[in-house]
Design a protein around this motif. Structure first.
Motif, PDB file in Angstrom:
ATOM      1  N   VAL A 264      13.305  -3.531  10.898  1.00  0.00           N
ATOM      2  CA  VAL A 264      12.929  -2.112  10.970  1.00  0.00           C
ATOM      3  C   VAL A 264      14.114  -1.237  10.570  1.00  0.00           C
ATOM      4  O   VAL A 264      13.975  -0.269   9.807  1.00  0.00           O
ATOM      5  N   THR A 265      15.290  -1.582  11.070  1.00  0.00           N
ATOM      6  CA  THR A 265      16.485  -0.799  10.745  1.00  0.00           C
ATOM      7  C   THR A 265      16.798  -0.867   9.261  1.00  0.00           C
ATOM      8  O   THR A 265      17.123   0.152   8.631  1.00  0.00           O
ATOM      9  N   ASP A 266      16.706  -2.061   8.676  1.00  0.00           N
ATOM     10  CA  ASP A 266      16.999  -2.214   7.247  1.00  0.00           C
ATOM     11  C   ASP A 266      16.009  -1.444   6.380  1.00  0.00           C
ATOM     12  O   ASP A 266      16.387  -0.867   5.345  1.00  0.00           O
ATOM     13  N   ALA A 267      14.746  -1.440   6.793  1.00  0.00           N
ATOM     14  CA  ALA A 267      13.716  -0.796   5.967  1.00  0.00           C
ATOM     15  C   ALA A 267      13.654   0.711   6.166  1.00  0.00           C
ATOM     16  O   ALA A 267      13.453   1.468   5.208  1.00  0.00           O
TER      17      ALA A 267
ATOM     18  N   GLY B 101       6.158  -3.697   1.201  1.00  0.00           N
ATOM     19  CA  GLY B 101       5.109  -4.678   1.429  1.00  0.00           C
ATOM     20  C   GLY B 101       4.905  -5.071   2.875  1.00  0.00           C
ATOM     21  O   GLY B 101       4.095  -5.955   3.177  1.00  0.00           O
ATOM     22  N   THR B 102       5.630  -4.439   3.792  1.00  0.00           N
ATOM     23  CA  THR B 102       5.494  -4.733   5.221  1.00  0.00           C
ATOM     24  C   THR B 102       5.081  -3.478   5.970  1.00  0.00           C
ATOM     25  O   THR B 102       5.637  -2.399   5.739  1.00  0.00           O
ATOM     26  N   THR B 103       4.128  -3.623   6.863  1.00  0.00           N
ATOM     27  CA  THR B 103       3.627  -2.489   7.647  1.00  0.00           C
ATOM     28  C   THR B 103       3.985  -2.678   9.113  1.00  0.00           C
ATOM     29  O   THR B 103       3.931  -3.793   9.643  1.00  0.00           O
ATOM     30  N   ILE B 104       4.340  -1.574   9.745  1.00  0.00           N
ATOM     31  CA  ILE B 104       4.574  -1.587  11.193  1.00  0.00           C
ATOM     32  C   ILE B 104       3.295  -1.125  11.879  1.00  0.00           C
ATOM     33  O   ILE B 104       2.802  -0.022  11.624  1.00  0.00           O
ATOM     34  N   VAL B 105       2.771  -1.977  12.730  1.00  0.00           N
ATOM     35  CA  VAL B 105       1.636  -1.611  13.576  1.00  0.00           C
ATOM     36  C   VAL B 105       2.206  -1.184  14.921  1.00  0.00           C
ATOM     37  O   VAL B 105       2.872  -1.967  15.604  1.00  0.00           O
ATOM     38  N   ASP B 106       1.973   0.079  15.289  1.00  0.00           N
ATOM     39  CA  ASP B 106       2.492   0.617  16.548  1.00  0.00           C
ATOM     40  C   ASP B 106       1.460   0.416  17.647  1.00  0.00           C
ATOM     41  O   ASP B 106       0.333   0.930  17.561  1.00  0.00           O
ATOM     42  N   VAL B 107       1.865  -0.329  18.677  1.00  0.00           N
ATOM     43  CA  VAL B 107       0.974  -0.657  19.790  1.00  0.00           C
ATOM     44  C   VAL B 107       1.538  -0.039  21.061  1.00  0.00           C
ATOM     45  O   VAL B 107       2.701  -0.290  21.413  1.00  0.00           O
TER      46      VAL B 107
END
Length: 718
Positions: A55-58, A451-457
């Protein structure tokens, strides 16, 4: 030690000049350390930490603490009616801080109506920012004012909250290191004036000042090779204060005692170094060894605490064994004025107590065991994690913002979202799977990059301890089943799990190693097998009692509200038990070394165990009590910090020292030594040869009971 003492006295001007340079260098270094402290609380190699680094890198932000920004429309209106205006407030606030990298997930970016409270008047947004490099946060200092300004212009109210803000008690700062040190020093000075009754009380404070500043200078050098956690500054200042003064107190008191017995000044220094100095050396090494538990822990922040913590006792020992004898041999007699108290005779009160313990050793042992058992019982209810939301701030803007959310039907899990990294094409399926997990109040497709998604739960309840993090595993399992792939999971709950994996799985082995090394050191110090074994086991019992008191007072809340206006924490922060153990195990062992060293000395002189106990306690009882009070004042100053964690460390160390100096060392130790008789002093030849010390065989006639009154025992009678 005698040769070393005479060498120091012969070159006392050089020794004094060296420590003066260290003192000046420390003064100059202390000011430079402010920008060198690290705020890295990462857990390298752990799955949650790896996902957090992604997450930090992206995105350039951290998932360690998520801020919740909210906008509330006036009474009679709803967010649905003012949707564009509310979205504009959030957008304006973010645009007002272009230098601050933010990741924002809200009603506007997702279109999910769950970002609005049940009453329809408040909309909230999840905001993540880079890891802060100071105690404050750029989100608080930059975004919060921008949000207030934009909301006010639109006629709305706003708020900002986060777990870290609430944990800080709603305060931006505490009393500060310098003020806490001055408070601890003032308490120590009162004790020293009582002990010495002369200007000699200022000498241990001088030694402490030199030791603390020298340690800061060495830590500045350490920061060029590795990161050092900001926690270290409080530990160096306050633990360094107590340790240096305690060691100085022991050596100076023995020097005064020998002078009162008619020795010349230099001879008194030599004898003090041969006896008390040897105990100080053993104590300092024991404290340093206990801190190895932190050095081998695979957590950078805790490892830096261990590395810097090692310097505290080592520098204190170095200054006490060099600078202090140099001062005593030169100006000691002149500053020992007006000498309202004398060391020529043992304390009558402690002598009477020691004779009582020897005479009633079985009853004293039983009382001490019962008291310790009562304190240990709560430890079996310990829960590790982070403090519950309910135990944090009770007032202030961050508390008001959280209250607005919870009153509107939003669960406290909004402060501890679970971020799940999935392939972009599987984002919708992952979010849908997370929504079906029991204990989840919201799951949305957040942001996509590379190409990567963060799903917030958002869990319903905050995932802060071992009793609430199960939902993190449930979410991971549900999403992996839905997307048929391994996913990355990060957030507060994942960090709690990482800590368990990184620290507590292997800590029992580290503990066993520390105990073994300490045992070997004490065998060599006491020339005994039984005394070191008893010392190590009693230290574990004492530690268990301390953690029992911490659980009873903080986790269960019996007294925390009265003394600190704090609700029950519900759990003990994951890193606290390790830090408390590392420092307290060695510090509490100090008193064991002080007392048993004097008992060993008296036994070697008289061959009588009971007399050794009586003389040892009567000569060290007042010193140990005074030393414990000094450390207690230092730890009380640490407990004045605004955060809950600082208060827990301060109270744990303070209570631990008091338990150790009273129940354990004043009751249980002398009672058990008296009970074991001559077996206390047994060291077989083969062990002695391996440790390069003289053996201590059992005498032909064992000690059967308490000796008569000291004044009635002729010299040399067993």
């Amino acid at each position: 030690m005698e040769r070393f003492a005479r060498l120091v006295m012969h070159h006392r001007r050089i020794v004094s000049a060296f420590w003066l340079l260290m003192f000046v260098g420390g003064l100059l270094s202390a000011g430079q350390l402010g920008s060198r402290w690290a705020f890295d609380f990462s857990l390298p190699g752990q799955p949650g930490d790896r996902a957090g680094q992604q997450v930090t890198d992206a995105y350039g932000v951290s998932a360690a603490d998520t801020y919740v920004a909210l906008v509330t429309v006036p009474q009679g209106q709803t967010v649905a009616e003012q949707r564009d205006a509310v979205n504009e407030v959030f957008a304006t606030a973010v645009a007002a801080v272009p230098d601050l990298t933010l990741r924002v997930v809200d009603f506007a970016s997702t279109g999910d109506p769950s970002f609005v409270t049940d009453d329809g008047r408040t909309a909230y947004a999840l905001v993540q920012a880079p890891v802060p490099h100071t105690f404050g946060s750029d989100v608080e200092t930059q975004l919060d004012p921008a949000l207030k300004s934009a909301a006010k212009e639109a006629g709305f109210d706003s708020g900002l909250t986060s777990y870290a803000q609430l944990a800080a008690g709603g305060e931006s700062g505490g009393t500060g290191v310098l003020v806490e040190v001055l408070l601890g020093a003032a308490g120590a000075l009162m004790v020293l004036l009582f002990v010495f009754g002369s200007f000699l009380a200022l000498v241990p404070l001088l030694i402490a000042a030199v030791s603390i500043l020298t340690t800061f200078m060495l830590v500045l050098g350490l920061t060029t090779f590795t990161d050092v956690s900001i926690i270290v500054q409080f530990l160096i200042a306050l633990i360094g204060l107590g340790v240096a003064i305690d060691y100085s107190l022991l050596l100076v008191s023995r020097w005064r005692e020998e002078r009162a017995h008619g020795r010349s000044n230099e001879d008194a220094v030599v004898v003090a170094m041969k006896t008390a100095g040897r105990a100080v050396f053993a104590s300092g090494v024991t404290v340093a060894i206990s801190l190895l538990a932190l050095v081998v822990v695979p957590v950078p922040a805790l490892r830096s605490v261990g590395l810097a913590g090692l310097l505290i006792p080592l520098v204190s020992v170095a200054s006490v064994l060099t600078l202090l004898p140099a001062l005593l041999s030169s100006v000691g007699p002149r500053v020992d004025y007006p000498r309202l108290r004398h060391e020529g005779t043992a304390s009558r009160g402690w002598s009477a107590w020691a004779r009582l313990v020897v005479r009633r050793r079985t009853a004293v042992t039983a009382v001490a065991v019962v008291l310790l058992a009562l304190m240990i019982v709560p430890v079996f209810s310990i829960k590790l994690g982070q403090s519950s939301i309910e135990s944090l701030a009770r007032n202030g803007p961050s508390y008001d913002a959280l209250h607005t959310l919870t009153h509107g039907g939003v669960g406290t899990g909004v402060l501890t979202p679970v971020e799940v990294l999935v392939p972009a094409g599987d984002a919708e399926a992952a979010a849908e799977a997370a929504r079906g997990v029991n204990g989840v109040q919201l799951a949305v497709v957040g942001t996509t990059r590379d190409g990567t998604t963060i799903v917030d739960v958002l869990p319903t309840d905050a995932t802060v301890d071992s009793g609430t993090v199960a939902v993190v595993d449930d979410v991971r399992t549900a999403i992996e089943n839905a997307v048929d792939a391994e996913v990355g999971v990060t957030g507060v709950g994942a960090s709690v799990q990482d800590y368990f994996n990184a620290v507590y799985e292997k800590f029992p082995y580290v503990l066993a190693l520390i105990m073994l090394v300490t045992f070997v050191l004490l065998v060599r110090t006491f020339r005994s097998v039984l005394l070191p074994l008893k010392a190590v086991l009693l230290n574990l019992v004492s530690m268990a009692a301390v953690f029992g008191v911490v659980v009873f007072f903080w986790q269960l809340g019996h007294g925390s509200d009265t003394l600190f206006n704090a609700s029950p924490t519900g759990a003990i922060n994951l890193w606290l038990p390790v830090v408390i153990f590392a420092f307290l195990f060695g510090l509490s062992m100090d008193y064991e070394v002080f007392i048993l060293s004097r008992m060993r000395e008296e036994y070697d002189r008289t061959g009588d165990t009971s007399m050794a106990v009586i003389t040892g306690i009567s000569r060290t009882g007042r010193l140990v009590t005074s030393a414990a009070l000094i450390l207690f004042f230092a730890f009380s100053a640490l407990a004045s910090s605004p955060g809950i964690d600082g208060k827990i460390i301060g109270t744990a160390l303070g209570v631990g020292i008091l338990i150790d100096a009273t129940i354990v060392r004043a009751m249980l130790v002398p009672a058990l030594v008296s009970t074991f008789g001559n077996w206390n002093w047994w060291l077989p030849t083969w062990i002695a040869r391996a440790l390069f010390v003289q053996p201590s065989p059992l005498p032909p006639a064992p000690d059967h009971g308490p000796a008569p009154e000291p004044e009635k025992v002729p010299a040399g009678v067993r």
